[in-house]
Motif scaffolding. Structure first.
Motif, PDB file in Angstrom:
ATOM      1  N   ASP A 213       0.820  -1.216   0.000  1.00 45.60           N
ATOM      2  CA  ASP A 213       0.000   0.000   0.000  1.00 45.60           C
ATOM      3  C   ASP A 213       0.850   1.261   0.000  1.00 45.60           C
ATOM      4  OD1 ASP A 213      -2.598  -1.141  -0.032  1.00 45.60           O
ATOM      5  OD2 ASP A 213      -2.335  -1.725   2.053  1.00 45.60           O
ATOM      6  N   LEU A 214       2.002   1.227   0.707  1.00 43.07           N
ATOM      7  CA  LEU A 214       2.840   2.426   0.760  1.00 43.07           C
ATOM      8  C   LEU A 214       3.489   2.709  -0.587  1.00 43.07           C
ATOM      9  CD1 LEU A 214       4.575   2.045   4.248  1.00 43.07           C
ATOM     10  CD2 LEU A 214       2.616   3.470   3.630  1.00 43.07           C
ATOM     11  N   LEU A 215       3.959   1.664  -1.262  1.00 41.04           N
ATOM     12  CA  LEU A 215       4.564   1.849  -2.581  1.00 41.04           C
ATOM     13  C   LEU A 215       3.516   1.997  -3.675  1.00 41.04           C
ATOM     14  CD1 LEU A 215       7.487  -0.755  -2.398  1.00 41.04           C
ATOM     15  CD2 LEU A 215       7.625   1.716  -2.082  1.00 41.04           C
ATOM     16  N   GLY A 216       2.333   1.495  -3.449  1.00 45.28           N
ATOM     17  CA  GLY A 216       1.284   1.577  -4.448  1.00 45.28           C
ATOM     18  C   GLY A 216       1.504   0.681  -5.641  1.00 45.28           C
ATOM     19  N   ARG A 217       2.136  -0.450  -5.440  1.00 48.41           N
ATOM     20  CA  ARG A 217       2.398  -1.383  -6.549  1.00 48.41           C
ATOM     21  C   ARG A 217       2.657  -2.774  -5.992  1.00 48.41           C
ATOM     22  NH1 ARG A 217       7.768  -2.574  -6.454  1.00 48.41           N
ATOM     23  NH2 ARG A 217       9.236  -1.005  -5.675  1.00 48.41           N
ATOM     24  N   ALA A 218       2.763  -3.734  -6.923  1.00 46.30           N
ATOM     25  CA  ALA A 218       3.070  -5.112  -6.543  1.00 46.30           C
ATOM     26  C   ALA A 218       4.534  -5.221  -6.131  1.00 46.30           C
ATOM     27  CB  ALA A 218       2.769  -6.061  -7.698  1.00 46.30           C
ATOM     28  N   VAL A 219       4.818  -6.153  -5.228  1.00 45.04           N
ATOM     29  CA  VAL A 219       6.166  -6.361  -4.701  1.00 45.04           C
ATOM     30  C   VAL A 219       6.435  -7.863  -4.677  1.00 45.04           C
ATOM     31  CG1 VAL A 219       7.652  -6.145  -2.673  1.00 45.04           C
ATOM     32  CG2 VAL A 219       6.160  -4.257  -3.322  1.00 45.04           C
ATOM     33  N   SER A 220       7.661  -8.235  -5.039  1.00 43.53           N
ATOM     34  CA  SER A 220       8.112  -9.626  -4.925  1.00 43.53           C
ATOM     35  C   SER A 220       9.426  -9.610  -4.159  1.00 43.53           C
ATOM     36  CB  SER A 220       8.292 -10.263  -6.308  1.00 43.53           C
ATOM     37  OG  SER A 220       8.713 -11.607  -6.196  1.00 43.53           O
ATOM     38  N   LYS A 221       9.355  -9.903  -2.851  1.00 43.02           N
ATOM     39  CA  LYS A 221      10.502  -9.774  -1.962  1.00 43.02           C
ATOM     40  C   LYS A 221      11.178 -11.126  -1.760  1.00 43.02           C
ATOM     41  CE  LYS A 221      11.290  -6.514   0.256  1.00 43.02           C
ATOM     42  NZ  LYS A 221      12.197  -5.361   0.026  1.00 43.02           N
ATOM     43  N   PHE A 222      12.515 -11.073  -1.672  1.00 41.04           N
ATOM     44  CA  PHE A 222      13.313 -12.259  -1.380  1.00 41.04           C
ATOM     45  C   PHE A 222      13.295 -12.526   0.122  1.00 41.04           C
ATOM     46  CE2 PHE A 222      17.816 -13.294  -0.070  1.00 41.04           C
ATOM     47  CZ  PHE A 222      17.640 -14.662  -0.109  1.00 41.04           C
ATOM     48  N   VAL A 223      13.007 -13.769   0.504  1.00 39.19           N
ATOM     49  CA  VAL A 223      12.968 -14.178   1.906  1.00 39.19           C
ATOM     50  C   VAL A 223      13.967 -15.321   2.094  1.00 39.19           C
ATOM     51  CG1 VAL A 223      11.547 -15.069   3.784  1.00 39.19           C
ATOM     52  CG2 VAL A 223      10.538 -13.533   2.076  1.00 39.19           C
ATOM     53  N   GLN A 224      14.925 -15.123   2.996  1.00 35.56           N
ATOM     54  CA  GLN A 224      15.897 -16.171   3.260  1.00 35.56           C
ATOM     55  C   GLN A 224      15.246 -17.329   4.004  1.00 35.56           C
ATOM     56  OE1 GLN A 224      19.662 -14.958   4.876  1.00 35.56           O
ATOM     57  NE2 GLN A 224      19.494 -12.887   4.049  1.00 35.56           N
ATOM     58  N   ALA A 225      15.874 -18.491   3.884  1.00 35.96           N
ATOM     59  CA  ALA A 225      15.307 -19.689   4.516  1.00 35.96           C
ATOM     60  C   ALA A 225      15.279 -19.560   6.031  1.00 35.96           C
ATOM     61  CB  ALA A 225      16.113 -20.917   4.101  1.00 35.96           C
ATOM     62  N   ASP A 226      16.252 -18.871   6.627  1.00 38.45           N
ATOM     63  CA  ASP A 226      16.266 -18.749   8.080  1.00 38.45           C
ATOM     64  C   ASP A 226      15.226 -17.752   8.583  1.00 38.45           C
ATOM     65  OD1 ASP A 226      18.503 -17.282   6.647  1.00 38.45           O
ATOM     66  OD2 ASP A 226      18.321 -16.046   8.441  1.00 38.45           O
ATOM     67  N   ASP A 227      14.592 -16.981   7.680  1.00 38.52           N
ATOM     68  CA  ASP A 227      13.556 -16.030   8.076  1.00 38.52           C
ATOM     69  C   ASP A 227      12.147 -16.568   7.852  1.00 38.52           C
ATOM     70  OD1 ASP A 227      15.354 -14.125   8.900  1.00 38.52           O
ATOM     71  OD2 ASP A 227      15.462 -13.124   6.972  1.00 38.52           O
ATOM     72  N   LEU A 228      11.997 -17.799   7.431  1.00 34.88           N
ATOM     73  CA  LEU A 228      10.678 -18.397   7.245  1.00 34.88           C
ATOM     74  C   LEU A 228      10.637 -19.724   7.996  1.00 34.88           C
ATOM     75  CD1 LEU A 228       8.404 -18.143   4.258  1.00 34.88           C
ATOM     76  CD2 LEU A 228       8.723 -20.411   5.200  1.00 34.88           C
ATOM     77  N   VAL A 229       9.767 -19.797   8.986  1.00 34.18           N
ATOM     78  CA  VAL A 229       9.717 -20.932   9.899  1.00 34.18           C
ATOM     79  C   VAL A 229       8.365 -21.621   9.755  1.00 34.18           C
ATOM     80  CG1 VAL A 229      10.012 -21.674  12.293  1.00 34.18           C
ATOM     81  CG2 VAL A 229      11.193 -19.633  11.469  1.00 34.18           C
ATOM     82  N   VAL A 230       8.389 -22.949   9.715  1.00 34.62           N
ATOM     83  CA  VAL A 230       7.164 -23.753   9.597  1.00 34.62           C
ATOM     84  C   VAL A 230       7.185 -24.840  10.665  1.00 34.62           C
ATOM     85  CG1 VAL A 230       6.932 -23.319   7.131  1.00 34.62           C
ATOM     86  CG2 VAL A 230       8.242 -25.292   7.914  1.00 34.62           C
ATOM     87  N   PRO A 231       6.039 -25.467  10.944  1.00 32.87           N
ATOM     88  CA  PRO A 231       6.022 -26.559  11.925  1.00 32.87           C
ATOM     89  C   PRO A 231       6.871 -27.748  11.483  1.00 32.87           C
ATOM     90  CG  PRO A 231       3.800 -25.743  11.521  1.00 32.87           C
ATOM     91  CD  PRO A 231       4.680 -25.100  10.507  1.00 32.87           C
ATOM     92  N   TYR A 232       7.196 -28.586  12.452  1.00 31.74           N
ATOM     93  CA  TYR A 232       8.057 -29.740  12.206  1.00 31.74           C
ATOM     94  C   TYR A 232       7.448 -30.684  11.177  1.00 31.74           C
ATOM     95  CZ  TYR A 232      10.191 -34.294  13.110  1.00 31.74           C
ATOM     96  OH  TYR A 232      10.789 -35.520  12.974  1.00 31.74           O
ATOM     97  N   ALA A 233       6.118 -30.869  11.201  1.00 32.81           N
ATOM     98  CA  ALA A 233       5.463 -31.855  10.340  1.00 32.81           C
ATOM     99  C   ALA A 233       5.202 -31.344   8.935  1.00 32.81           C
ATOM    100  CB  ALA A 233       4.142 -32.303  10.974  1.00 32.81           C
ATOM    101  N   ALA A 234       5.470 -30.079   8.653  1.00 34.41           N
ATOM    102  CA  ALA A 234       5.164 -29.519   7.333  1.00 34.41           C
ATOM    103  C   ALA A 234       6.111 -30.084   6.285  1.00 34.41           C
ATOM    104  CB  ALA A 234       5.273 -27.993   7.368  1.00 34.41           C
ATOM    105  N   THR A 235       5.575 -30.370   5.109  1.00 38.72           N
ATOM    106  CA  THR A 235       6.374 -30.838   3.972  1.00 38.72           C
ATOM    107  C   THR A 235       6.352 -29.868   2.802  1.00 38.72           C
ATOM    108  OG1 THR A 235       4.490 -32.117   3.138  1.00 38.72           O
ATOM    109  CG2 THR A 235       6.039 -33.256   4.595  1.00 38.72           C
ATOM    110  N   SER A 236       5.396 -28.935   2.787  1.00 38.10           N
ATOM    111  CA  SER A 236       5.313 -27.935   1.719  1.00 38.10           C
ATOM    112  C   SER A 236       4.561 -26.725   2.255  1.00 38.10           C
ATOM    113  CB  SER A 236       4.610 -28.506   0.483  1.00 38.10           C
ATOM    114  OG  SER A 236       3.244 -28.775   0.756  1.00 38.10           O
ATOM    115  N   LEU A 237       4.593 -25.657   1.485  1.00 39.18           N
ATOM    116  CA  LEU A 237       3.889 -24.451   1.897  1.00 39.18           C
ATOM    117  C   LEU A 237       2.375 -24.660   1.927  1.00 39.18           C
ATOM    118  CD1 LEU A 237       5.902 -21.750  -0.084  1.00 39.18           C
ATOM    119  CD2 LEU A 237       5.894 -22.079   2.378  1.00 39.18           C
ATOM    120  N   ASP A 238       1.868 -25.507   1.060  1.00 36.92           N
ATOM    121  CA  ASP A 238       0.422 -25.698   0.974  1.00 36.92           C
ATOM    122  C   ASP A 238      -0.144 -26.470   2.151  1.00 36.92           C
ATOM    123  OD1 ASP A 238       0.292 -24.322  -1.438  1.00 36.92           O
ATOM    124  OD2 ASP A 238       0.718 -26.132  -2.608  1.00 36.92           O
ATOM    125  N   ASP A 239       0.604 -27.449   2.661  1.00 37.48           N
ATOM    126  CA  ASP A 239       0.055 -28.252   3.755  1.00 37.48           C
ATOM    127  C   ASP A 239       0.542 -27.796   5.125  1.00 37.48           C
ATOM    128  OD1 ASP A 239       2.640 -29.106   4.000  1.00 37.48           O
ATOM    129  OD2 ASP A 239       2.273 -31.168   3.388  1.00 37.48           O
TER     130      ASP A 239
END
Length: 830
Positions: A213-239
């Protein structure tokens, strides 16, 4: 591209205003106003007090779909949510602790820092073998060029039957997305470049696609693996039941978000100092650290979770809560556990309430769980082994060039607890004697050739796995057989080709998410300017009729591979030019090596146009191809060609005669086709309609076949009649030569010469094929010899190592036996 002052507009939902309700108030009601307080005395003696009359009234049920629900919820609901989110983050992070440790230790293998070592002696080598750093930089450079070309990474294709409107729509989508990515989204290129460097190290990286909203456009940001945490049982982003994105945001930027209403405007206090091993290691390798006064940085946990929030429950048909958790995006400040925002994470009109996916997972190699494997996991052991061998070789050379030892001085050795340094001599207390007897050199050896060879084997194994040793394709014989070239290319690119295909699939998913953002936030028509043109895109262009793909070829991951395939294709085309389009083969070769302005170097062939009979006769004499076209006066062409064929020069030249006969038959075929179209106009219209319906109706396919057979039968009859007329006309024109015996003899001689020439040409081609086969066989034999020599070299190295080991073992055994014999001769000690 020219910069313009337009941005993607935000489509704000219309504010929902609580309906005005007239409340009857008795005459006795009095309004008491003081500064900042509004009090209303009620008829029953009570009083309604509003401490801030200017505050906007927040009523559950009147908010927009994506509004911040945290503004409506009391603290007794928000506080447990914040505590639960922070606790879940701690648990999820602890479950991947071993992954973080492996990744953190593996970063040292890059060799970005030279460590000063004191073991086994002061100044020992701290060099790191660059096999891992070389593999990472090679992959990053190769993938960046292929996946993000200068013209833009997006291409499109039409889904279903292609029509001019669909083609124009597809072109508009392609132009606009490339314009946004390469010109407006300034962060895309540098962050994509950075992502390709992290990907082979950690094995997983992510992209987050959303509307800012601040930039007023679409954004595609790079996220490092250590900055995205999921539960132990997760195998993919969808599940995954939860996805937690760790955000580092400066204090001023956070304040902007609070003032704009994106986050709750609450006091957070000073952020605590949180130690993160991965971040510390990356800062250490980058050579940076926090010193002096710097702006505070807050850690926000953006949790994509499923919750059942009181007051916003999922309601069934009976109007009662179902207890089903709904998707939300909850943002919590990690230090204070204060909830800053809670927003619905499903579309307003989605009855199934499926969560909106913002993340795309890029994998280097598929792992055993959620995170992928990188080069640290796959060749980290080889890199450590190569580093250890390299340091031993360097240390051995240092000790050999700067020997150390002992010198006599009495019996006592000074500082005998300290190790000897290169070039150092220790004082030894010993009785006097010969000067040379007063010195004793330690027996340092030269660097071991066997250790050097072993390090080469380890490095070659790592390079082979990382596909950075596949230069053998380009260094090979340029005249090698096609099968040999393709086999070498396949052998050297299996791993990298699979990685490239995974990146292609992830890029395709990222572009689809971007297209959804454009379809949601674009106005009905959006004009924009580029260099030398003004363009327009429509929001309805981003529908299911256009498929959005990466411009990269999923089967080609490098320029070397592209050039090799184009060269192989050209080699095949040159072997039989009659069956191939040489112009197209040469053009693909120029495109593969990146040549610009190809039309100036390789002029395109002129378009094929109908010619008059005289020009066709000239082409026949010159040996150039020519053909018949619909709409020509076919009978006039046939008559002209027959008269031309009656000339002595033409009759005595079989290639010209064959070309003329071929062209006459083409005219007859086209003339019969045109006649059939005149006789069956309705049948041809029915045939076109039935062919469009045939794929979905098998019975219609049978009718198409029957109607086609009927038309073809009539066409065959017409061709037979025309051929009879042609034979009569040819006989009439050439009959004057049939009774001349000299001409018949001469014609027979010409035919015999032509047959002899054809036979010689055939023999020459056969001899050429035999010679090429011999060359290929010789090359195969040489390649087999080279492979055998390599095997023998490895066998000799193994034998040498085994001999050395056996020799060392024998020497130790002999020394042990000698010591035993000495002890036997001396006898037991008294």
């Amino acid at each position: 591209m020219a910069e313009i002052d337009k941005t993607l507009p935000t489509t704000d939902l219309p504010p929902v205003i609580a309906p005005d309700v007239e409340i009857p108030v008795a005459d006795e009601t009095k309004l008491i106003e003081t500064e900042g307080i509004e009090a209303t005395e009620l008829p029953d003696g009570g009083m309604d007090i509003n401490f801030d009359p200017s505050t906007k009234l927040q009523i559950p049920g009147t908010e927009g779909h994506f509004d911040n629900l945290a503004d409506l919820l009391p603290d007794d609901i928000l506080t447990p949510i914040g505590s639960d989110m922070q606790a879940d983050y701690t648990d999820y992070k602890q479950s991947r602790k071993e992954w973080e440790d492996t990744y953190t230790k593996g970063l040292d293998l890059l060799g970005f820092q030279y460590k000063i070592r004191t073991e086994p002696f002061q100044g020992a080598s701290g060099a790191t073998h660059p096999v891992l750093a070389e593999a990472v930089t090679q992959f990053q450079a190769m993938a960046y060029k292929e996946l993000l070309p200068a013209d833009g990474p997006v291409r499109t294709q039409v889904m279903g039957l292609s029509t001019p409107p669909k083609e124009q729509q597809s072109q508009r989508v392609k132009n606009f997305m490339n314009y946004q990515i390469m010109d407006q989204m300034n962060e895309y290129e540098p962050e994509f470049d950075q992502m390709l460097f992290h990907l082979p190290l950690s094995g997983s990286t992510f992209k987050k696609v959303y509307y800012d909203d601040l930039l007023g456009r679409a954004v595609s940001k790079f996220v490092q693996a250590d900055d995205l945490v999921v539960p132990y049982a997760a195998t993919s982003l969808d599940d995954a039941e939860a996805i937690i994105h760790v955000l580092k945001i400066p204090e001023n930027e956070l304040r902007k978000q609070q003032v704009s209403g994106f986050y709750r405007d609450v006091e957070l206090g000073k952020p605590p100092i949180i130690q993160d091993k991965v971040e510390e290691k990356e800062k250490e390798l980058a050579g940076t650290k926090k010193v002096g006064r710097q702006e505070d940085v807050y850690t926000l946990l953006e949790c994509h979770v499923n919750l059942d929030i009181e007051g916003f429950e999922d309601v069934g048909p009976d109007g009662e809560p179902t207890g089903i958790k709904l998707p939300y995006v909850v943002t919590v400040e990690e230090g204070s556990r204060i909830v800053l925002s809670i927003r619905r994470n499903y579309a307003p009109n989605d009855p199934t309430k499926r969560k909106i996916q913002y993340f795309v997972h890029f994998k280097f190699l598929p792992g055993l769980g959620f995170y992928g494997f990188g080069l640290i996991h796959m060749i980290g052991g080889l890199s450590r082994t190569a580093t250890a061998a390299l340091r031993q070789l360097l240390d051995a050379g240092t000790l050999s060039n700067l020997p150390a030892g002992f010198k006599q001085r009495g019996v006592r050795i000074r500082d005998d607890a300290q190790p000897l340094q290169p070039g150092e001599w220790k004082d030894v207390d010993a009785p006097g004697g010969s000067l040379k007897d007063s010195f004793f050199n330690l027996p340092y050896k030269e660097p071991s050739p066997t250790l050097l060879q072993l390090m080469g084997v380890v490095v070659a194994a790592g390079q082979r796995f990382a596909s950075i040793a596949d230069m053998q394709v380009g260094e090979g014989n340029q005249q090698a057989a096609v099968g040999t070239t393709v086999a070498l290319l396949e052998r050297g690119s299996r791993v990298m080709s699979a990685i490239h295909k995974r990146l292609y699939v992830a890029l395709k998913q990222e572009f689809k998410l971007l297209a959804k953002v454009f379809a949601t936030y674009l106005p009905p028509e959006y004009p924009y300017d580029v260099v030398g043109a003004a363009r327009t895109v429509k929001v309805q262009d981003f529908d299911e009729r256009v498929d959005i793909l990466p411009v990269a070829d999923p089967n080609i991951f490098s320029m070397q591979q592209r050039v090799t395939l184009a060269q192989t294709e050209l080699q095949l085309a040159m072997s039989n030019p009659q069956m191939h389009d040489l112009y197209l083969s040469y053009r693909k070769m120029y495109e593969a090596i990146g040549i610009k302005d190809i039309d100036q170097i390789l002029p395109p062939p002129p378009p094929k146009m109908p010619k008059d009979p005289a020009l066709e006769n000239i082409d026949a004499i010159s040996g150039k191809p020519f053909q018949a076209y619909p709409g020509q006066d076919h009978r006039a062409h046939i008559s002209a060609h027959l008269h031309f064929m009656s000339m002595n020069m033409v009759r005595n030249n079989p290639p010209i005669m064959a070309a003329m006969e071929k062209n006459i038959l083409e005219h007859i075929s086209i003339m019969a086709q045109e006649q059939v179209q005149v006789e069956f106009p309705q049948e041809f219209q029915m045939l076109a309609q039935m062919q469009q319906m045939a794929p979905s109706n098998p019975q219609m396919g049978q009718q198409v076949q029957q109607l086609t057979q009927k038309i073809e039968a009539r066409k065959a009859v017409l061709i037979a009649e025309m051929m009879n007329e042609f034979m009569v006309e040819e006989k009439r024109i050439t009959s004057q030569f049939d009774h001349d015996p000299l001409l018949k003899i001469k014609s027979r001689e010409v035919d015999l010469k032509a047959m002899d020439t054809t036979r010689k040409d055939k023999e020459m081609k056969q001899r050429g094929e035999i010679d090429r086969a011999k060359l290929v066989q010789n090359r195969d034999i040489q390649e087999d010899k080279l492979e055998q020599n390599e095997d023998l070299a490895i066998l000799r190295a193994d034998t040498s190592m085994a001999k050395q080991e056996m020799g060392d073992q024998n020497r130790r055994e002999i020394a042990r036996m000698k010591a035993k014999d000495v002890r036997t001769l001396k006898g037991p000690r008294s």
